[in-house]
Design a protein around this motif. Structure first.
Motif, short mmCIF file in Angstrom:
data_model
loop_
_atom_site.label_atom_id
_atom_site.label_comp_id
_atom_site.label_asym_id
_atom_site.label_seq_id
_atom_site.Cartn_x
_atom_site.Cartn_y
_atom_site.Cartn_z
N THR A 180 25.71 -1.28 34.37
CA THR A 180 25.97 -2.40 35.42
C THR A 180 24.56 -2.66 36.18
O THR A 180 24.58 -3.77 36.73
CB THR A 180 27.16 -1.91 36.22
OG1 THR A 180 26.58 -0.60 36.80
CG2 THR A 180 28.27 -1.88 35.29
N ILE A 181 23.81 -2.03 36.23
CA ILE A 181 22.62 -1.99 37.24
C ILE A 181 21.20 -2.40 36.39
O ILE A 181 20.70 -3.42 36.65
CB ILE A 181 22.22 -1.02 37.97
CG1 ILE A 181 23.39 -0.24 39.09
CG2 ILE A 181 20.91 -1.10 38.77
CD1 ILE A 181 23.26 1.00 39.64
N LYS A 182 20.91 -1.65 35.14
CA LYS A 182 19.95 -1.84 34.36
C LYS A 182 20.32 -2.06 33.10
O LYS A 182 20.88 -1.04 32.84
CB LYS A 182 18.66 -0.73 34.96
CG LYS A 182 17.37 -1.17 34.16
CD LYS A 182 16.40 0.00 34.60
CE LYS A 182 15.17 -0.20 33.83
NZ LYS A 182 14.07 0.68 34.16
N GLN A 183 20.08 -2.98 32.43
CA GLN A 183 20.43 -3.16 30.98
C GLN A 183 19.47 -2.33 30.09
O GLN A 183 18.22 -2.22 30.59
CB GLN A 183 20.32 -4.71 30.58
CG GLN A 183 21.50 -5.35 31.32
CD GLN A 183 22.82 -4.92 30.92
OE1 GLN A 183 23.41 -4.54 29.95
NE2 GLN A 183 23.58 -4.86 31.91
N PRO A 184 20.09 -1.77 28.92
CA PRO A 184 19.11 -0.95 28.27
C PRO A 184 18.14 -2.02 27.21
O PRO A 184 17.90 -3.03 27.48
CB PRO A 184 20.04 -0.54 27.19
CG PRO A 184 21.36 -0.88 27.08
CD PRO A 184 21.30 -1.76 28.71
N PRO A 185 17.26 -1.21 26.86
CA PRO A 185 16.17 -2.17 25.81
C PRO A 185 16.72 -2.80 24.82
O PRO A 185 18.16 -2.52 24.37
CB PRO A 185 15.16 -1.20 25.23
CG PRO A 185 15.40 0.15 26.03
CD PRO A 185 16.66 0.16 26.47
N LEU A 186 16.23 -3.79 24.16
CA LEU A 186 16.76 -4.48 22.93
C LEU A 186 17.01 -3.92 21.87
O LEU A 186 16.16 -2.80 21.56
CB LEU A 186 15.97 -6.00 22.84
CG LEU A 186 15.80 -7.07 23.96
CD1 LEU A 186 14.83 -8.00 23.56
CD2 LEU A 186 17.21 -7.45 24.04
N ASN A 187 17.88 -4.25 20.83
CA ASN A 187 18.27 -3.60 19.66
C ASN A 187 18.62 -2.06 20.04
O ASN A 187 18.37 -1.36 18.96
CB ASN A 187 16.99 -3.54 18.85
CG ASN A 187 16.53 -4.95 18.79
OD1 ASN A 187 17.28 -5.89 18.46
ND2 ASN A 187 15.26 -5.20 18.62
N THR A 188 19.31 -1.97 21.09
CA THR A 188 19.67 -0.36 21.37
C THR A 188 20.84 -0.35 20.50
O THR A 188 21.14 0.97 20.15
CB THR A 188 20.07 -0.08 22.88
OG1 THR A 188 18.97 -0.62 23.57
CG2 THR A 188 20.58 1.34 23.19
N ASP A 189 21.78 -1.30 20.22
CA ASP A 189 23.06 -1.16 19.41
C ASP A 189 22.47 -0.50 17.91
O ASP A 189 23.41 -0.12 17.35
CB ASP A 189 23.63 -2.20 19.37
CG ASP A 189 22.91 -3.51 18.91
OD1 ASP A 189 21.64 -3.61 18.91
OD2 ASP A 189 23.50 -4.69 18.72
N GLN A 190 21.40 -1.10 17.50
CA GLN A 190 21.03 -0.72 16.06
C GLN A 190 20.77 0.78 16.02
O GLN A 190 20.93 1.36 14.81
CB GLN A 190 19.81 -1.55 15.66
CG GLN A 190 19.95 -2.91 15.63
CD GLN A 190 18.77 -3.57 15.14
OE1 GLN A 190 17.74 -3.12 14.76
NE2 GLN A 190 18.60 -5.19 15.05
N LEU A 191 20.42 1.38 17.14
CA LEU A 191 20.11 2.89 17.29
C LEU A 191 21.42 3.75 17.31
O LEU A 191 21.72 4.67 16.58
CB LEU A 191 19.01 3.32 18.05
CG LEU A 191 18.65 4.59 18.38
CD1 LEU A 191 17.90 5.23 16.82
CD2 LEU A 191 17.76 4.89 19.41
N LEU A 192 22.01 3.36 18.63
CA LEU A 192 23.11 4.08 18.90
C LEU A 192 24.46 3.95 18.06
O LEU A 192 25.42 4.68 17.88
CB LEU A 192 23.62 3.79 20.41
CG LEU A 192 22.44 4.11 21.30
CD1 LEU A 192 22.91 3.79 23.02
CD2 LEU A 192 22.06 5.60 21.53
N GLY A 193 24.34 2.85 17.34
CA GLY A 193 25.46 2.26 16.51
C GLY A 193 25.36 3.38 15.29
O GLY A 193 26.11 3.56 14.53
#
Length: 336
Positions: A180-193
């Motif tokens: 909610t405060i600071k968004q994660p880096p781009l393409n984080t879903d490709q790694l954590l998924g």
């Protein structure tokens, strides 16, 4: 001084200069004395075959020879000085270059400087292009050629990429972004998924044979000992027994020991034949995201209930919710 004495010579075959000058002075003195003696005795004549006449003739011949040598030495010295003056760079005999030759030399130097500059410029361009291509390969897995069309670049990228990475990539990626405060880096879903149980291949394979082989030998020797002693297997409660790590069973039979030795040699040979580097099972984009999350303390990654995939949160929000919803709530009672 005697006319019959042979003049001393140096190693090169010539007489030293100071000795030659001394002999010339002696000869001049003898010649002058002979001349004076002949004037005083003008009335008396010597015979042709007399010893005095012969000595006078030999002295005159010797004098003429030394005069010739002295003249030749002066001529040699004069020619050497003239040659040195002519070949010296500051001499008056130096040939002056023509204007056309100077213009050609100047033009040649200018052309060489221009060619050297163009070669350095081309080298810089090639180095810049290669560095850009390596950066694109590291970030995106391929690089495009601006001289080709979009379709040709796409086909080229498909042919050069590893098909195993494309086929083995999961398609139903489960990932929850609770930041909610600071968004994660781009393409984080490709790694954590990929899930938290996804095994990442090590860049360099390191088989630990120093612990694996002794465990295998210990297990085989223990089983051989039990078989030889005909110990019956009994049901026992494992929690009541503590394993002794310092126990060393006796050696097995010769055949088993020989097979264990051969197996260890083949295992070590196979480990040596492994490649020094291993291809990663992560894409360059996933590797970049992994490094950024590993070195960033602002995020925390935790599992969710019912196997719904990992979730990422801001660390400060996570600590606040842990305190307000759990530790500082009425459900937890502080007991001193």
């Amino acid at each position: 001084f005697s006319p019959e004495a042979e003049p001393t010579q140096t190693e090169s075959g010539e007489e030293p200069l100071h000795q030659a000058n001394g002999r010339l002075e002696q000869i001049h003195q003898i010649y002058s004395s002979l001349g004076n003696g002949s004037q005083a005795n003008n009335g008396s004549q010597t015979h042709i075959g007399s010893p005095a006449r012969n000595n006078q003739q030999e002295t005159l011949r010797t004098l003429q020879q030394y005069r010739k040598k002295e003249e030749k030495g002066q001529e040699k010295e004069t020619s050497y000085q003239e040659l040195k003056r002519a070949t010296s760079p500051n001499g008056s005999q130096r040939k002056r270059k023509s204007r056309r030759v100077l213009q050609r030399v100047k033009k040649r130097h200018k052309l060489q400087a221009e060619q050297s500059f163009h070669r350095r410029l081309e080298h810089i361009k090639e180095a810049a292009v290669q560095a850009t291509e390596k950066t694109c390969d590291r970030l995106y897995g391929f690089h495009a050629n601006p001289d080709l069309s979009l379709r040709k670049n796409f086909n080229k990228a498909i042919r050069t990429r590893d098909c195993r990475l494309m086929k083995n990539q999961p398609w139903n990626l489960a990932y929850h972004n609770l930041c909610t405060i600071k968004q994660p880096p781009l393409n984080t879903d490709q790694l954590l998924g990929l899930n938290l149980k996804y095994c990442i291949a090590a860049p360099t394979p390191k088989p630990d044979l120093s612990h694996t082989v002794p465990r295998l030998e210990k297990s085989v020797r223990t089983q051989n000992m039990l078989i030889e002693r005909k110990v019956k297997s009994q049901h026992f409660i494992q929690q009541l027994f503590k394993q002794n790590h310092f126990y060393s069973p006796p050696l097995a039979t010769d055949e088993l020991e020989y097979k264990l030795t051969k197996f260890e040699e083949k295992l070590e040979a196979a480990a040596e034949a492994l490649p020094k580097t291993c291809q990663s099972n992560l894409t360059p984009t996933q590797q970049k995201v992994l490094n950024s999350l590993k070195n960033n303390p602002d995020y925390i990654i935790l599992p969710t209930d019912k196997n719904l995939g990992p979730a990422i949160m801001n660390r400060s929000v996570y600590k606040e919710r842990v305190l307000t919803e759990h530790l500082l709530s009425d459900a937890y009672i502080y007991m001193p």
